[in-house]
Design a protein around this motif. Structure first.
Motif, PDB file in Angstrom:
ATOM      1  N   ILE A  13       0.841  -1.197   0.000  1.00 19.05           N
ATOM      2  CA  ILE A  13       0.000   0.000   0.000  1.00 19.05           C
ATOM      3  C   ILE A  13       0.879   1.251   0.000  1.00 19.05           C
ATOM      4  O   ILE A  13       0.618   2.210  -0.732  1.00 19.05           O
ATOM      5  N   LEU A  14       1.938   1.247   0.804  1.00 20.84           N
ATOM      6  CA  LEU A  14       2.853   2.387   0.842  1.00 20.84           C
ATOM      7  C   LEU A  14       3.528   2.599  -0.515  1.00 20.84           C
ATOM      8  O   LEU A  14       3.719   3.731  -0.957  1.00 20.84           O
ATOM      9  N   LYS A  15       3.882   1.524  -1.197  1.00 21.39           N
ATOM     10  CA  LYS A  15       4.489   1.631  -2.526  1.00 21.39           C
ATOM     11  C   LYS A  15       3.507   2.254  -3.514  1.00 21.39           C
ATOM     12  O   LYS A  15       3.868   3.116  -4.311  1.00 21.39           O
ATOM     13  N   ILE A  16       2.258   1.821  -3.449  1.00 20.61           N
ATOM     14  CA  ILE A  16       1.235   2.367  -4.352  1.00 20.61           C
ATOM     15  C   ILE A  16       1.026   3.856  -4.077  1.00 20.61           C
ATOM     16  O   ILE A  16       0.963   4.670  -4.999  1.00 20.61           O
ATOM     17  N   VAL A  17       0.949   4.230  -2.807  1.00 18.28           N
ATOM     18  CA  VAL A  17       0.790   5.630  -2.442  1.00 18.28           C
ATOM     19  C   VAL A  17       1.986   6.441  -2.931  1.00 18.28           C
ATOM     20  O   VAL A  17       1.836   7.544  -3.469  1.00 18.28           O
ATOM     21  N   LEU A  18       3.167   5.893  -2.795  1.00 21.67           N
ATOM     22  CA  LEU A  18       4.384   6.566  -3.239  1.00 21.67           C
ATOM     23  C   LEU A  18       4.364   6.787  -4.760  1.00 21.67           C
ATOM     24  O   LEU A  18       4.706   7.862  -5.244  1.00 21.67           O
ATOM     25  N   VAL A  19       3.930   5.789  -5.508  1.00 19.31           N
ATOM     26  CA  VAL A  19       3.845   5.910  -6.963  1.00 19.31           C
ATOM     27  C   VAL A  19       2.847   7.014  -7.339  1.00 19.31           C
ATOM     28  O   VAL A  19       3.143   7.864  -8.192  1.00 19.31           O
ATOM     29  N   PHE A  20       1.680   7.020  -6.701  1.00 16.06           N
ATOM     30  CA  PHE A  20       0.699   8.075  -6.972  1.00 16.06           C
ATOM     31  C   PHE A  20       1.244   9.450  -6.594  1.00 16.06           C
ATOM     32  O   PHE A  20       1.010  10.433  -7.294  1.00 16.06           O
ATOM     33  N   LEU A  21       1.974   9.523  -5.506  1.00 17.16           N
ATOM     34  CA  LEU A  21       2.563  10.777  -5.073  1.00 17.16           C
ATOM     35  C   LEU A  21       3.570  11.287  -6.106  1.00 17.16           C
ATOM     36  O   LEU A  21       3.586  12.476  -6.434  1.00 17.16           O
ATOM     37  N   VAL A  22       4.390  10.410  -6.632  1.00 14.22           N
ATOM     38  CA  VAL A  22       5.365  10.796  -7.659  1.00 14.22           C
ATOM     39  C   VAL A  22       4.645  11.314  -8.900  1.00 14.22           C
ATOM     40  O   VAL A  22       5.011  12.347  -9.472  1.00 14.22           O
ATOM     41  N   PHE A  23       3.588  10.605  -9.337  1.00 13.62           N
ATOM     42  CA  PHE A  23       2.817  11.065 -10.501  1.00 13.62           C
ATOM     43  C   PHE A  23       2.169  12.427 -10.229  1.00 13.62           C
ATOM     44  O   PHE A  23       2.117  13.283 -11.117  1.00 13.62           O
ATOM     45  N   ALA A  24       1.677  12.635  -9.035  1.00 11.75           N
ATOM     46  CA  ALA A  24       1.051  13.914  -8.687  1.00 11.75           C
ATOM     47  C   ALA A  24       2.081  15.042  -8.730  1.00 11.75           C
ATOM     48  O   ALA A  24       1.802  16.135  -9.251  1.00 11.75           O
ATOM     49  N   ILE A  25       3.264  14.790  -8.229  1.00  9.96           N
ATOM     50  CA  ILE A  25       4.327  15.804  -8.244  1.00  9.96           C
ATOM     51  C   ILE A  25       4.719  16.132  -9.682  1.00  9.96           C
ATOM     52  O   ILE A  25       4.889  17.297 -10.046  1.00  9.96           O
ATOM     53  N   ILE A  26       4.834  15.115 -10.519  1.00  6.52           N
ATOM     54  CA  ILE A  26       5.168  15.335 -11.929  1.00  6.52           C
ATOM     55  C   ILE A  26       4.059  16.137 -12.612  1.00  6.52           C
ATOM     56  O   ILE A  26       4.334  17.071 -13.373  1.00  6.52           O
ATOM     57  N   ALA A  27       2.803  15.790 -12.356  1.00  8.11           N
ATOM     58  CA  ALA A  27       1.680  16.502 -12.962  1.00  8.11           C
ATOM     59  C   ALA A  27       1.682  17.974 -12.561  1.00  8.11           C
ATOM     60  O   ALA A  27       1.460  18.856 -13.398  1.00  8.11           O
ATOM     61  N   VAL A  28       1.950  18.262 -11.294  1.00  3.57           N
ATOM     62  CA  VAL A  28       1.991  19.649 -10.831  1.00  3.57           C
ATOM     63  C   VAL A  28       3.197  20.368 -11.441  1.00  3.57           C
ATOM     64  O   VAL A  28       3.085  21.507 -11.885  1.00  3.57           O
ATOM     65  N   ALA A  29       4.337  19.706 -11.497  1.00  2.00           N
ATOM     66  CA  ALA A  29       5.542  20.325 -12.043  1.00  2.00           C
ATOM     67  C   ALA A  29       5.359  20.687 -13.516  1.00  2.00           C
ATOM     68  O   ALA A  29       5.867  21.704 -13.986  1.00  2.00           O
ATOM     69  N   ILE A  30       4.629  19.887 -14.255  1.00  2.00           N
ATOM     70  CA  ILE A  30       4.383  20.161 -15.669  1.00  2.00           C
ATOM     71  C   ILE A  30       3.175  21.071 -15.836  1.00  2.00           C
ATOM     72  O   ILE A  30       3.206  22.021 -16.619  1.00  2.00           O
ATOM     73  N   GLY A  31       2.128  20.810 -15.108  1.00  6.23           N
ATOM     74  CA  GLY A  31       0.868  21.531 -15.288  1.00  6.23           C
ATOM     75  C   GLY A  31       0.847  22.941 -14.744  1.00  6.23           C
ATOM     76  O   GLY A  31       0.223  23.824 -15.340  1.00  6.23           O
ATOM     77  N   LEU A  32       1.500  23.202 -13.638  1.00 13.94           N
ATOM     78  CA  LEU A  32       1.439  24.524 -13.018  1.00 13.94           C
ATOM     79  C   LEU A  32       2.008  25.621 -13.912  1.00 13.94           C
ATOM     80  O   LEU A  32       1.350  26.643 -14.098  1.00 13.94           O
ATOM     81  N   PRO A  33       3.187  25.458 -14.498  1.00 12.89           N
ATOM     82  CA  PRO A  33       3.673  26.514 -15.398  1.00 12.89           C
ATOM     83  C   PRO A  33       2.758  26.732 -16.607  1.00 12.89           C
ATOM     84  O   PRO A  33       2.553  27.871 -17.036  1.00 12.89           O
ATOM     85  N   MET A  34       2.192  25.661 -17.128  1.00  9.33           N
ATOM     86  CA  MET A  34       1.268  25.791 -18.252  1.00  9.33           C
ATOM     87  C   MET A  34       0.019  26.566 -17.820  1.00  9.33           C
ATOM     88  O   MET A  34      -0.482  27.412 -18.554  1.00  9.33           O
ATOM     89  N   TYR A  35      -0.467  26.278 -16.627  1.00  9.45           N
ATOM     90  CA  TYR A  35      -1.636  26.978 -16.093  1.00  9.45           C
ATOM     91  C   TYR A  35      -1.320  28.459 -15.886  1.00  9.45           C
ATOM     92  O   TYR A  35      -2.122  29.334 -16.243  1.00  9.45           O
ATOM     93  N   GLN A  36      -0.156  28.748 -15.311  1.00  6.72           N
ATOM     94  CA  GLN A  36       0.221  30.135 -15.059  1.00  6.72           C
ATOM     95  C   GLN A  36       0.343  30.919 -16.369  1.00  6.72           C
ATOM     96  O   GLN A  36      -0.101  32.059 -16.468  1.00  6.72           O
ATOM     97  N   LYS A  37       0.925  30.300 -17.398  1.00  4.57           N
ATOM     98  CA  LYS A  37       1.049  30.953 -18.698  1.00  4.57           C
ATOM     99  C   LYS A  37      -0.338  31.216 -19.286  1.00  4.57           C
ATOM    100  O   LYS A  37      -0.590  32.265 -19.867  1.00  4.57           O
ATOM    101  N   SER A  38      -1.245  30.276 -19.099  1.00  2.27           N
ATOM    102  CA  SER A  38      -2.610  30.429 -19.591  1.00  2.27           C
ATOM    103  C   SER A  38      -3.313  31.586 -18.892  1.00  2.27           C
ATOM    104  O   SER A  38      -4.031  32.361 -19.533  1.00  2.27           O
ATOM    105  N   VAL A  39      -3.111  31.734 -17.606  1.00  2.00           N
ATOM    106  CA  VAL A  39      -3.726  32.831 -16.843  1.00  2.00           C
ATOM    107  C   VAL A  39      -3.203  34.180 -17.347  1.00  2.00           C
ATOM    108  O   VAL A  39      -3.972  35.120 -17.540  1.00  2.00           O
ATOM    109  N   VAL A  40      -1.904  34.269 -17.608  1.00  2.86           N
ATOM    110  CA  VAL A  40      -1.325  35.517 -18.102  1.00  2.86           C
ATOM    111  C   VAL A  40      -1.890  35.842 -19.492  1.00  2.86           C
ATOM    112  O   VAL A  40      -2.271  36.979 -19.771  1.00  2.86           O
ATOM    113  N   ARG A  41      -1.962  34.842 -20.358  1.00  2.00           N
ATOM    114  CA  ARG A  41      -2.529  35.066 -21.702  1.00  2.00           C
ATOM    115  C   ARG A  41      -3.989  35.505 -21.621  1.00  2.00           C
ATOM    116  O   ARG A  41      -4.423  36.363 -22.384  1.00  2.00           O
ATOM    117  N   ASP A  42      -4.749  34.889 -20.721  1.00  7.50           N
ATOM    118  CA  ASP A  42      -6.155  35.283 -20.543  1.00  7.50           C
ATOM    119  C   ASP A  42      -6.251  36.734 -20.078  1.00  7.50           C
ATOM    120  O   ASP A  42      -7.150  37.470 -20.499  1.00  7.50           O
TER     121      ASP A  42
END
Length: 170
Positions: free
Chosen positions: A18-47
């Motif tokens: 269970i801890l391994k599964i949680v860790l894998v999801f946590l890593v994916f969440a961190i990657i998603a935020v690391a990629i998605g947040l700058p894209m979101y911020q750029k979108s807000v500025v363009r808007d």
């Protein structure tokens, strides 16, 4: 007794899985935020740029309709940023995003312009904001042809109002 020990070991293994599964999801969440947040911020500025562009363009269109009568001597319809004037452009000297400046043509300068300076409006921009003190400007030449330019970084600029690139001499 052997069965009891076997059961305890299996329960421990399940927690580790269970801890391994949680860790894998946590890593994916961190990657998603690391990629998605700058894209979101750029979108807000363009808007933000798009909203200011639409406001400025609406005022420009109103100004265009008033300029013909004003140039023919109807001073009551002089384009203005003041709500009390008959030539009010529908936009004041400040919006939430911009400080608005209107420059009418003179004998010395045949161009009129309508510009928006980000951060000079009702909402103050942080010093690290990519739009702080940047401008969108509609310029009308003596033939009545409009051109929009900005000094916004190219990644935030919109196609209808491109960035005017100034070459630096070294």
């Amino acid at each position: 007794m052997k069965n009891l020990n076997s059961y305890k070991n299996q329960r421990g293994v399940a927690v580790v899985k269970i801890l391994k599964i949680v860790l894998v999801f946590l890593v994916f969440a961190i990657i998603a935020v690391a990629i998605g947040l700058p894209m979101y911020q750029k979108s807000v500025v363009r808007d933000t740029v798009t909203v200011a562009f639409v406001d400025l363009t609406t005022a420009k269109n109103k100004m265009d309709s008033l300029m013909e009568e004003f140039e023919e001597g109807n001073t009551k319809l002089k384009p203005s940023l003041k709500k009390t004037d008959k030539g009010f452009l529908g936009i004041g000297e400040k919006t939430n995003l911009c400080g608005i400046k209107l420059q009418l043509a003179t004998a010395d300068d045949p161009e009129s312009s309508l510009s928006c300076t980000f951060g000079a409006g009702n909402i103050k921009f942080e010093d690290d904001d990519p739009l702080k003190d940047k401008k969108l400007t509609w310029t009308r030449d003596e033939d009545g042809v409009w051109k929009c330019v900005s000094d916004i970084q190219p990644e935030y600029a919109i196609k209808k109002c491109p960035t005017e690139i100034t070459k630096l001499k070294i």
